[in-house]
Design a protein around this motif. Structure first.
Motif, PDB file in Angstrom:
ATOM      1  N   LEU A 253     -18.208 -38.553 -80.956  1.00 26.70           N
ATOM      2  CA  LEU A 253     -19.491 -37.975 -81.317  1.00 26.70           C
ATOM      3  C   LEU A 253     -19.650 -37.796 -82.827  1.00 26.70           C
ATOM      4  O   LEU A 253     -20.560 -37.128 -83.277  1.00 26.70           O
ATOM      5  N   ARG A 254     -18.757 -38.423 -83.600  1.00 35.34           N
ATOM      6  CA  ARG A 254     -18.883 -38.334 -85.045  1.00 35.34           C
ATOM      7  C   ARG A 254     -20.154 -39.044 -85.505  1.00 35.34           C
ATOM      8  O   ARG A 254     -20.715 -39.876 -84.804  1.00 35.34           O
ATOM      9  N   ALA A 255     -20.571 -38.755 -86.736  1.00 32.94           N
ATOM     10  CA  ALA A 255     -21.697 -39.474 -87.312  1.00 32.94           C
ATOM     11  C   ALA A 255     -21.333 -40.937 -87.476  1.00 32.94           C
ATOM     12  O   ALA A 255     -20.229 -41.273 -87.902  1.00 32.94           O
ATOM     13  N   ALA A 256     -22.232 -41.829 -87.118  1.00 24.97           N
ATOM     14  CA  ALA A 256     -21.949 -43.257 -87.138  1.00 24.97           C
ATOM     15  C   ALA A 256     -22.859 -43.957 -88.132  1.00 24.97           C
ATOM     16  O   ALA A 256     -23.984 -43.529 -88.379  1.00 24.97           O
ATOM     17  N   THR A 257     -22.364 -45.041 -88.699  1.00 23.83           N
ATOM     18  CA  THR A 257     -23.189 -45.803 -89.626  1.00 23.83           C
ATOM     19  C   THR A 257     -24.140 -46.697 -88.854  1.00 23.83           C
ATOM     20  O   THR A 257     -23.979 -46.915 -87.650  1.00 23.83           O
ATOM     21  N   VAL A 258     -25.096 -47.261 -89.562  1.00 24.22           N
ATOM     22  CA  VAL A 258     -26.116 -48.081 -88.911  1.00 24.22           C
ATOM     23  C   VAL A 258     -25.494 -49.282 -88.225  1.00 24.22           C
ATOM     24  O   VAL A 258     -25.935 -49.718 -87.167  1.00 24.22           O
ATOM     25  N   GLY A 259     -24.418 -49.831 -88.813  1.00 28.33           N
ATOM     26  CA  GLY A 259     -23.839 -51.052 -88.278  1.00 28.33           C
ATOM     27  C   GLY A 259     -22.851 -50.858 -87.159  1.00 28.33           C
ATOM     28  O   GLY A 259     -22.279 -51.838 -86.678  1.00 28.33           O
ATOM     29  N   ASP A 260     -22.598 -49.629 -86.745  1.00 31.98           N
ATOM     30  CA  ASP A 260     -21.628 -49.402 -85.681  1.00 31.98           C
ATOM     31  C   ASP A 260     -22.109 -49.958 -84.343  1.00 31.98           C
ATOM     32  O   ASP A 260     -23.309 -50.064 -84.085  1.00 31.98           O
ATOM     33  N   ILE A 261     -21.138 -50.305 -83.474  1.00 33.63           N
ATOM     34  CA  ILE A 261     -21.411 -50.771 -82.111  1.00 33.63           C
ATOM     35  C   ILE A 261     -21.217 -49.583 -81.179  1.00 33.63           C
ATOM     36  O   ILE A 261     -20.111 -49.053 -81.063  1.00 33.63           O
ATOM     37  N   HIS A 262     -22.268 -49.170 -80.507  1.00 33.15           N
ATOM     38  CA  HIS A 262     -22.234 -47.959 -79.691  1.00 33.15           C
ATOM     39  C   HIS A 262     -22.058 -48.284 -78.209  1.00 33.15           C
ATOM     40  O   HIS A 262     -22.789 -49.109 -77.653  1.00 33.15           O
ATOM     41  N   LEU A 263     -21.103 -47.595 -77.590  1.00 32.62           N
ATOM     42  CA  LEU A 263     -20.883 -47.659 -76.146  1.00 32.62           C
ATOM     43  C   LEU A 263     -20.995 -46.245 -75.591  1.00 32.62           C
ATOM     44  O   LEU A 263     -20.722 -45.268 -76.291  1.00 32.62           O
ATOM     45  N   GLY A 264     -21.369 -46.132 -74.311  1.00 27.84           N
ATOM     46  CA  GLY A 264     -21.507 -44.824 -73.688  1.00 27.84           C
ATOM     47  C   GLY A 264     -20.630 -44.693 -72.460  1.00 27.84           C
ATOM     48  O   GLY A 264     -20.365 -45.675 -71.761  1.00 27.84           O
ATOM     49  N   ALA A 265     -20.178 -43.477 -72.190  1.00 27.71           N
ATOM     50  CA  ALA A 265     -19.329 -43.229 -71.020  1.00 27.71           C
ATOM     51  C   ALA A 265     -19.588 -41.846 -70.459  1.00 27.71           C
ATOM     52  O   ALA A 265     -19.912 -40.913 -71.199  1.00 27.71           O
ATOM     53  N   SER A 266     -19.428 -41.722 -69.151  1.00 26.05           N
ATOM     54  CA  SER A 266     -19.402 -40.432 -68.475  1.00 26.05           C
ATOM     55  C   SER A 266     -18.124 -40.388 -67.652  1.00 26.05           C
ATOM     56  O   SER A 266     -17.832 -41.323 -66.903  1.00 26.05           O
ATOM     57  N   ALA A 267     -17.341 -39.319 -67.820  1.00 30.72           N
ATOM     58  CA  ALA A 267     -16.049 -39.236 -67.149  1.00 30.72           C
ATOM     59  C   ALA A 267     -15.653 -37.784 -66.977  1.00 30.72           C
ATOM     60  O   ALA A 267     -16.198 -36.892 -67.626  1.00 30.72           O
ATOM     61  N   ALA A 268     -14.699 -37.546 -66.093  1.00 35.02           N
ATOM     62  CA  ALA A 268     -14.189 -36.192 -65.873  1.00 35.02           C
ATOM     63  C   ALA A 268     -13.270 -35.807 -67.022  1.00 35.02           C
ATOM     64  O   ALA A 268     -12.147 -36.288 -67.125  1.00 35.02           O
ATOM     65  N   LEU A 269     -13.745 -34.948 -67.901  1.00 31.63           N
ATOM     66  CA  LEU A 269     -12.931 -34.392 -68.977  1.00 31.63           C
ATOM     67  C   LEU A 269     -12.592 -32.935 -68.707  1.00 31.63           C
ATOM     68  O   LEU A 269     -11.823 -32.333 -69.455  1.00 31.63           O
ATOM     69  N   SER A 270     -13.162 -32.377 -67.651  1.00 40.11           N
ATOM     70  CA  SER A 270     -12.858 -31.015 -67.219  1.00 40.11           C
ATOM     71  C   SER A 270     -12.803 -31.010 -65.695  1.00 40.11           C
ATOM     72  O   SER A 270     -13.170 -31.985 -65.046  1.00 40.11           O
ATOM     73  N   GLY A 271     -12.334 -29.907 -65.140  1.00 38.83           N
ATOM     74  CA  GLY A 271     -12.269 -29.792 -63.689  1.00 38.83           C
ATOM     75  C   GLY A 271     -10.972 -30.340 -63.122  1.00 38.83           C
ATOM     76  O   GLY A 271     -10.091 -30.811 -63.852  1.00 38.83           O
ATOM     77  N   PRO A 272     -10.830 -30.314 -61.795  1.00 38.36           N
ATOM     78  CA  PRO A 272      -9.575 -30.706 -61.145  1.00 38.36           C
ATOM     79  C   PRO A 272      -9.178 -32.163 -61.349  1.00 38.36           C
ATOM     80  O   PRO A 272      -8.006 -32.504 -61.162  1.00 38.36           O
ATOM     81  N   ALA A 273     -10.113 -33.048 -61.700  1.00 37.95           N
ATOM     82  CA  ALA A 273      -9.787 -34.460 -61.921  1.00 37.95           C
ATOM     83  C   ALA A 273      -9.736 -34.806 -63.405  1.00 37.95           C
ATOM     84  O   ALA A 273      -9.761 -35.981 -63.764  1.00 37.95           O
ATOM     85  N   ALA A 274      -9.617 -33.801 -64.262  1.00 38.83           N
ATOM     86  CA  ALA A 274      -9.727 -34.027 -65.696  1.00 38.83           C
ATOM     87  C   ALA A 274      -8.680 -34.986 -66.246  1.00 38.83           C
ATOM     88  O   ALA A 274      -8.954 -35.743 -67.184  1.00 38.83           O
ATOM     89  N   SER A 275      -7.474 -34.975 -65.689  1.00 37.51           N
ATOM     90  CA  SER A 275      -6.431 -35.862 -66.211  1.00 37.51           C
ATOM     91  C   SER A 275      -6.835 -37.324 -66.117  1.00 37.51           C
ATOM     92  O   SER A 275      -6.436 -38.131 -66.962  1.00 37.51           O
ATOM     93  N   LEU A 276      -7.614 -37.679 -65.108  1.00 38.19           N
ATOM     94  CA  LEU A 276      -8.019 -39.074 -64.946  1.00 38.19           C
ATOM     95  C   LEU A 276      -8.929 -39.511 -66.086  1.00 38.19           C
ATOM     96  O   LEU A 276      -8.694 -40.535 -66.728  1.00 38.19           O
ATOM     97  N   GLY A 277      -9.975 -38.744 -66.340  1.00 40.57           N
ATOM     98  CA  GLY A 277     -10.891 -39.110 -67.417  1.00 40.57           C
ATOM     99  C   GLY A 277     -10.263 -38.992 -68.784  1.00 40.57           C
ATOM    100  O   GLY A 277     -10.461 -39.855 -69.652  1.00 40.57           O
ATOM    101  N   ARG A 278      -9.500 -37.953 -69.007  1.00 44.65           N
ATOM    102  CA  ARG A 278      -8.886 -37.757 -70.317  1.00 44.65           C
ATOM    103  C   ARG A 278      -7.902 -38.868 -70.637  1.00 44.65           C
ATOM    104  O   ARG A 278      -7.900 -39.414 -71.748  1.00 44.65           O
ATOM    105  N   ARG A 279      -7.035 -39.176 -69.697  1.00 45.97           N
ATOM    106  CA  ARG A 279      -6.015 -40.186 -69.977  1.00 45.97           C
ATOM    107  C   ARG A 279      -6.627 -41.587 -70.058  1.00 45.97           C
ATOM    108  O   ARG A 279      -6.229 -42.390 -70.911  1.00 45.97           O
TER     109      ARG A 279
END
Length: 382
Positions: free
Chosen positions: A34-60
Motif C-alpha cells: 500500500l506504499r505510494a506508487a509511481t505512475v509507471g508501476d504495474i499494479h496487481l490486486g489481491a484479497s486474502a485471509a490476513l487475519s482470523g483462523p486461516a490467517a497463516s494461509l494468506g500471510r504465508r
C-alpha cells in the motif's frame, strides 16, 4: 504425472518462532503493497485471509509472492516498471472478499487480480471478474469450477482437488483403507473436496462412510467428531478444512480413542498443521501441489529460498513456495504482454506463456489450457 510420496519428518521450528515470523510477515504484506506508487508501476490486486483462523494461509502465500516481486523489482522490474501488489484482508469470508474486489476493480490501474485464498472467497468474486474482464491468476484453491472452459479470465497454477483426491485415495488403498469417513467445512470448499473424493473413491473402489460438517472458521469440533466416532465405521477420516479446524479435530478424536488415519487436501496448510499437532502429526497424510520447500536441489526451490532470505524471511514452507511460484508465473505473463499494458494485454501475455519450466516445477498455460500444473505429491507424518 505420477504421485510422489515424501516424509513429514523434516526439522520443525518452534511454535514461538513460527508466530513471531508470521507477525513480521503480516506487517510486510499489509503495509508494503500500500506504499505510494509511481505512475509507471504495474499494479496487481489481491484479497486474502490476513487475519482470523486461516490467517497463516494468506500471510504465508503472500510472503512468498512479495519475495518474488521484490526480487524482480530489484533486478529492474518488468518493462522497466516495478510490480506493486495491493493485498486486502478478507479473513477468509466471502462477503469481505467481494467488497475488497469491488474496491480493487474500481481502480483502473489494477491490471490483474492475483493470489486469492480459498474456494468460497473465490466463487464470490468470479462474477465481478467476468464483468471486468480482468485476469484472475494463481488462486490458492484447487476447486474444479475454476477449471471449467467458460472461466476464460482464470489462470490456474496449482493442480486441482480432483488430482489431489485421486492421489489421496490411492494412498488410502495402499494403507489398507476400505471405508473412509469425511469431515468437511460446510461451504463451497467442503463441497468441492467432497466431490473430489467421491470421484476418486468411485474410480478406485473405496467406500465412503459418514460425512460430518462443521462451520467455517471454527475449531469447535465436538459435534462433528462425536458424529463420526458414534456412527462412522471407516478406517480413516478425510478432512476438508483449514489447519486450525483439522488440528482441533485430530486432537479431539485422538483423546476420544480414535486410532485411524487422517488425510487432507493441500489447502489445509502443511506447516501450520504440523506446528499445531507436533507428535500428533503421526498418521496424517497431506496432498501437496508444490515441491518440498527445503529441497534446494531443485532450482526453483533454491531461487525461492534466496528470494525469501533477501526479503528478510527465513521460514521456508509449502504455502509461501506456492505464492512465490504464482508470482513468477504472473511475472512471465506481464513480460509477454504487449505495451501499453492493459487488462486485456496482460491476459494475452498469460495465454502466450505456453509450456513453462521454472526449474523443477512445470506448467502450461494457453488459450485452451488454463489448468496450470499437475504436480501432486504426498507428505506423510511419521
Amino acid at each position: 504425472m505420477p504421485t510422489r510420496l515424501t516424509s513429514l519428518s523434516s526439522p520443525d521450528t518452534t511454535r514461538r518462532r513460527w508466530f513471531a515470523d508470521l507477525a513480521a510477515v503480516s506487517a510486510a504484506v499489509v503495509t508494503g503493497p500500500l506504499r505510494a506508487a509511481t505512475v509507471g508501476d504495474i499494479h496487481l490486486g489481491a484479497s486474502a485471509a490476513l487475519s482470523g483462523p486461516a490467517a497463516s494461509l494468506g500471510r504465508r502465500f503472500h510472503a512468498g509472492a512479495q519475495a518474488a516481486f521484490t526480487h524482480i523489482n530489484h533486478l529492474g522490474g518488468i518493462h522497466g516498471a516495478s510490480v506493486v501488489l495491493h493485498v486486502r484482508d478478507d479473513a477468509y469470508e466471502p462477503e469481505r472478499a467481494e467488497a475488497n474486489t469491488r474496491m480493487l476493480l474500481d481502480d483502473p490501474r489494477v491490471l490483474a487480480l492475483f493470489g486469492y485464498v480459498g474456494t468460497p472467497t473465490t466463487m464470490a468474486v468470479l462474477p465481478l471478474v467476468k464483468r471486468a474482464a480482468i485476469p484472475f491468476v494463481g488462486a490458492y484453491t484447487g476447486a474444479s469450477f475454476l477449471r471449467e472452459p467458460q472461466q476464460t479470465q482464470v489462470f490456474n497454477i496449482r493442480a486441482g482437488y480432483n488430482e489431489e483426491g485421486l492421489a489421496l485415495a490411492r494412498a488410502m488403498k495402499d494403507d489398507g483403507v476400505k471405508t473412509v469417513d469425511l469431515l468437511y467445512q460446510a461451504d463451497l470448499f467442503g463441497r468441492a473436496g467432497l466431490e473430489s473424493m467421491r470421484e476418486a473413491a468411485a474410480r478406485l473402489g473405496l467406500s465412503l462412510g459418514v460425512a460430518a460438517p462443521h462451520k467455517r472458521n471454527s475449531e469447535d469440533m465436538d459435534e462433528a467428531i462425536g458424529r463420526l466416532l458414534t456412527h462412522g465405521h471407516g478406517e480413516a477420516i478425510f478432512m476438508i478444512s483449514t489447519y486450525g479446524s483439522c488440528a482441533a479435530a485430530i486432537k479431539l478424536a485422538r483423546r476420544r480413542g480414535y486410532r485411524g488415519r487422517f488425510y487432507a487436501l493441500s489447502f489445509t496448510g502443511l506447516e501450520p498443521l504440523r506446528q499445531a499437532l507436533g507428535p500428533a502429526m503421526k498418521g496424517v497424510t497431506l496432498a501437496q501441489v508444490v515441491p518440498d520447500a527445503e529441497n534446494r536441489h531443485l532450482p526453483v526451490v533454491a531461487d525461492y529460498q534466496q528470494a525469501m532470505r533477501s526479503h528478510g524471511d527465513r521460514q521456508f514452507d509449502a504455502i509461501s513456495l506456492e505464492g512465490y511460484i504464482a508470482a513468477r508465473v504472473m511475472a512471465e505473463g506481464l513480460r509477454r504482454a504487449h505495451l501499453p499494458l492493459s487488462r486485456e494485454s496482460v491476459g494475452q501475455g498469460l495465454d502466450a506463456i505456453g509450456s513453462l519450466d521454472l526449474g523443477g516445477f512445470r506448467l502450461q498455460l494457453g488459450p485452451q489450457q488454463r489448468r496450470g500444473s499437475d504436480f501432486v505429491e504426498l507428505r506423510v507424518g511419521k
